[in-house]
Write a protein that holds these residues in place. Sequence first.
Motif, PDB file in Angstrom:
ATOM      1  N   THR A   1      -5.737   7.701   6.850  1.00 37.91           N
ATOM      2  CA  THR A   1      -4.739   7.238   5.883  1.00 37.91           C
ATOM      3  C   THR A   1      -4.172   5.878   6.308  1.00 37.91           C
ATOM      4  O   THR A   1      -4.172   5.520   7.496  1.00 37.91           O
ATOM      5  CB  THR A   1      -3.573   8.220   5.747  1.00 37.91           C
ATOM      6  N   LEU A   2      -3.664   5.140   5.338  1.00 36.35           N
ATOM      7  CA  LEU A   2      -3.032   3.856   5.620  1.00 36.35           C
ATOM      8  C   LEU A   2      -1.829   4.045   6.537  1.00 36.35           C
ATOM      9  O   LEU A   2      -1.579   3.229   7.425  1.00 36.35           O
ATOM     10  CB  LEU A   2      -2.603   3.182   4.314  1.00 36.35           C
ATOM     11  N   GLY A   3      -1.086   5.125   6.350  1.00 38.91           N
ATOM     12  CA  GLY A   3       0.064   5.392   7.203  1.00 38.91           C
ATOM     13  C   GLY A   3      -0.308   5.516   8.670  1.00 38.91           C
ATOM     14  O   GLY A   3       0.376   4.976   9.549  1.00 38.91           O
TER      15      GLY A   3
ATOM     16  N   LEU B   1      -2.963   4.210  10.040  1.00 35.02           N
ATOM     17  CA  LEU B   1      -3.408   2.882  10.476  1.00 35.02           C
ATOM     18  C   LEU B   1      -2.212   2.014  10.859  1.00 35.02           C
ATOM     19  O   LEU B   1      -2.237   1.312  11.874  1.00 35.02           O
ATOM     20  CB  LEU B   1      -4.221   2.198   9.376  1.00 35.02           C
ATOM     21  N   LEU B   2      -1.162   2.063  10.062  1.00 39.25           N
ATOM     22  CA  LEU B   2       0.036   1.275  10.356  1.00 39.25           C
ATOM     23  C   LEU B   2       0.702   1.751  11.643  1.00 39.25           C
ATOM     24  O   LEU B   2       1.135   0.939  12.472  1.00 39.25           O
ATOM     25  CB  LEU B   2       1.007   1.354   9.181  1.00 39.25           C
ATOM     26  N   THR B   3       0.772   3.054  11.828  1.00 35.34           N
ATOM     27  CA  THR B   3       1.322   3.606  13.070  1.00 35.34           C
ATOM     28  C   THR B   3       0.493   3.164  14.264  1.00 35.34           C
ATOM     29  O   THR B   3       1.029   2.750  15.294  1.00 35.34           O
ATOM     30  CB  THR B   3       1.370   5.138  13.002  1.00 35.34           C
ATOM     31  N   GLY B   4      -0.815   3.234  14.139  1.00 36.99           N
ATOM     32  CA  GLY B   4      -1.708   2.838  15.222  1.00 36.99           C
ATOM     33  C   GLY B   4      -1.630   1.358  15.544  1.00 36.99           C
ATOM     34  O   GLY B   4      -1.727   0.950  16.709  1.00 36.99           O
ATOM     35  N   ALA B   5      -1.429   0.542  14.517  1.00 43.31           N
ATOM     36  CA  ALA B   5      -1.327  -0.902  14.725  1.00 43.31           C
ATOM     37  C   ALA B   5      -0.028  -1.279  15.412  1.00 43.31           C
ATOM     38  O   ALA B   5      -0.005  -2.108  16.336  1.00 43.31           O
ATOM     39  CB  ALA B   5      -1.437  -1.632  13.387  1.00 43.31           C
ATOM     40  N   LEU B   6       1.078  -0.670  15.014  1.00 48.23           N
ATOM     41  CA  LEU B   6       2.380  -1.051  15.548  1.00 48.23           C
ATOM     42  C   LEU B   6       2.695  -0.403  16.886  1.00 48.23           C
ATOM     43  O   LEU B   6       3.280  -1.042  17.768  1.00 48.23           O
ATOM     44  CB  LEU B   6       3.476  -0.685  14.538  1.00 48.23           C
TER      45      LEU B   6
ATOM     46  N   GLY C   1       0.810  -1.212   0.000  1.00 42.48           N
ATOM     47  CA  GLY C   1       0.000   0.000   0.000  1.00 42.48           C
ATOM     48  C   GLY C   1       0.841   1.258   0.000  1.00 42.48           C
ATOM     49  O   GLY C   1       2.062   1.215   0.136  1.00 42.48           O
ATOM     50  N   ASP C   2       0.165   2.380  -0.126  1.00 45.95           N
ATOM     51  CA  ASP C   2       0.778   3.703  -0.071  1.00 45.95           C
ATOM     52  C   ASP C   2       0.327   4.368   1.225  1.00 45.95           C
ATOM     53  O   ASP C   2      -0.871   4.504   1.467  1.00 45.95           O
ATOM     54  CB  ASP C   2       0.335   4.528  -1.278  1.00 45.95           C
ATOM     55  N   PRO C   3       1.256   4.772   2.102  1.00 49.63           N
ATOM     56  CA  PRO C   3       0.869   5.383   3.376  1.00 49.63           C
ATOM     57  C   PRO C   3      -0.050   6.594   3.227  1.00 49.63           C
ATOM     58  O   PRO C   3      -0.795   6.929   4.159  1.00 49.63           O
ATOM     59  CB  PRO C   3       2.209   5.788   3.995  1.00 49.63           C
ATOM     60  N   GLU C   4      -0.017   7.254   2.058  1.00 49.61           N
ATOM     61  CA  GLU C   4      -0.854   8.436   1.850  1.00 49.61           C
ATOM     62  C   GLU C   4      -2.266   8.088   1.395  1.00 49.61           C
ATOM     63  O   GLU C   4      -3.133   8.952   1.337  1.00 49.61           O
ATOM     64  CB  GLU C   4      -0.210   9.358   0.818  1.00 49.61           C
ATOM     65  N   GLU C   5      -2.498   6.820   1.061  1.00 51.97           N
ATOM     66  CA  GLU C   5      -3.837   6.411   0.620  1.00 51.97           C
ATOM     67  C   GLU C   5      -4.843   6.590   1.744  1.00 51.97           C
ATOM     68  O   GLU C   5      -4.562   6.309   2.904  1.00 51.97           O
ATOM     69  CB  GLU C   5      -3.824   4.940   0.192  1.00 51.97           C
TER      70      GLU C   5
ATOM     71  N   HIS D   1      -3.317  12.449  10.207  1.00 51.56           N
ATOM     72  CA  HIS D   1      -4.268  12.567   9.109  1.00 51.56           C
ATOM     73  C   HIS D   1      -5.605  11.890   9.397  1.00 51.56           C
ATOM     74  O   HIS D   1      -6.304  11.483   8.492  1.00 51.56           O
ATOM     75  CB  HIS D   1      -3.657  11.981   7.829  1.00 51.56           C
ATOM     76  N   ARG D   2      -5.953  11.800  10.661  1.00 50.62           N
ATOM     77  CA  ARG D   2      -7.244  11.198  11.002  1.00 50.62           C
ATOM     78  C   ARG D   2      -8.215  12.263  11.489  1.00 50.62           C
ATOM     79  O   ARG D   2      -7.815  13.341  11.952  1.00 50.62           O
ATOM     80  CB  ARG D   2      -7.085  10.103  12.054  1.00 50.62           C
ATOM     81  N   GLU D   3      -9.493  11.941  11.417  1.00 45.31           N
ATOM     82  CA  GLU D   3     -10.515  12.898  11.831  1.00 45.31           C
ATOM     83  C   GLU D   3     -10.803  12.822  13.325  1.00 45.31           C
ATOM     84  O   GLU D   3     -11.210  13.787  13.944  1.00 45.31           O
ATOM     85  CB  GLU D   3     -11.813  12.626  11.057  1.00 45.31           C
ATOM     86  N   GLY D   4     -10.582  11.618  13.895  1.00 47.27           N
ATOM     87  CA  GLY D   4     -10.986  11.416  15.276  1.00 47.27           C
ATOM     88  C   GLY D   4      -9.872  11.594  16.287  1.00 47.27           C
ATOM     89  O   GLY D   4      -8.803  12.119  15.998  1.00 47.27           O
ATOM     90  N   TRP D   5     -10.122  11.134  17.511  1.00 49.53           N
ATOM     91  CA  TRP D   5      -9.211  11.198  18.645  1.00 49.53           C
ATOM     92  C   TRP D   5      -8.831   9.774  19.026  1.00 49.53           C
ATOM     93  O   TRP D   5      -9.654   8.862  18.874  1.00 49.53           O
ATOM     94  CB  TRP D   5      -9.920  11.888  19.811  1.00 49.53           C
ATOM     95  N   PRO D   6      -7.634   9.485  19.536  1.00 52.97           N
ATOM     96  CA  PRO D   6      -6.538  10.419  19.797  1.00 52.97           C
ATOM     97  C   PRO D   6      -5.632  10.588  18.585  1.00 52.97           C
ATOM     98  O   PRO D   6      -5.616   9.750  17.686  1.00 52.97           O
ATOM     99  CB  PRO D   6      -5.786   9.718  20.926  1.00 52.97           C
ATOM    100  N   ARG D   7      -4.854  11.649  18.610  1.00 50.53           N
ATOM    101  CA  ARG D   7      -3.871  11.857  17.552  1.00 50.53           C
ATOM    102  C   ARG D   7      -2.454  11.548  18.017  1.00 50.53           C
ATOM    103  O   ARG D   7      -1.585  11.314  17.187  1.00 50.53           O
ATOM    104  CB  ARG D   7      -3.960  13.283  17.016  1.00 50.53           C
ATOM    105  N   GLU D   8      -2.209  11.597  19.319  1.00 55.12           N
ATOM    106  CA  GLU D   8      -0.923  11.150  19.852  1.00 55.12           C
ATOM    107  C   GLU D   8      -1.140   9.859  20.615  1.00 55.12           C
ATOM    108  O   GLU D   8      -2.051   9.757  21.434  1.00 55.12           O
ATOM    109  CB  GLU D   8      -0.304  12.198  20.778  1.00 55.12           C
TER     110      GLU D   8
END
Length: 269
Positions: free
Chosen positions: A101-103, A105-110, A72-76, A194-201
């Motif tokens: 964004t996929l990026g 999602l990957l950050t949130g998963a890892l 995938g592309d992290p910007e998708e 790049h997400r609409e919801g919370w949390p961002r950190e």
Amino acid sequence: MTSIQKKVLLFLFLFLYSFPSSSEALPSVTADAVILIDADTGEILYERASMEPRPPASTTKIVTAILGYEMGDPEEETIVSQRAGTTGEASIHLFPGEKVTLGDLLTGALIRSGNDACVAIAEHLAGSEEFFTLWMTTKARLLGARSSQFYNPHGLPHKKHHSSAYDLAVIAYYAIQNPSFAATVKQKYGHLDHREGWPREIRSTNRLLWNYPYADGIKTGTTRAAGACLVASATKEDRHLIAVVLHSDDRVGDTMRLFEYGFALEAGK
């Protein structure tokens, strides 16, 4: 027993116990399954029950992330489905209909071990969790992880979902070669910009990053069946090690002792 026999026995006792046994030099580890490898050569430095199939819990997400970065592309951008947004346990609190964004999602998963993020990744890349898990198992087998079988992208309990300490070391060895993966798993804190919801950190679940100065990843996992698990990477000077502990009573301590043992071995070569 004669006095001569007693003196011989005393001599043997003193002789044998004047030297440390080989087991005393080995790391003290509470985990049921363990492996430590040299990440440069692939040499196994220590192992116990490393080939035994076991539930891997959220260390599963290493495979999910490998596919995410490679396919995938992290910007998708994707829209979170009802299924992804309502996935339970560990979460980055995605909501159905949210754009992300996929990026992120990957950050949130890892970093935060978001199960919801993993479902969203699977659906975005493969159209469904079920089809994505076929990719996961195939990828793992191609890497040499032949005991692994995946039935979901996050590691929540499933009776046929399993891996092994050896397989997870092989998978981690491959994953850490990807610069994007390596940069993500070494972070104590991540930002979902790049997400609409919370949390961002978000804060990493990997406490080893705070407790061991040479640690640079990778992924925790915890379920009742799997126990406390950790797949970890550490780099000291020009030496790079990967350790896996499964069903541990002290995953951070176990991993630190493995790394110290490994670095001492490497320094003595």
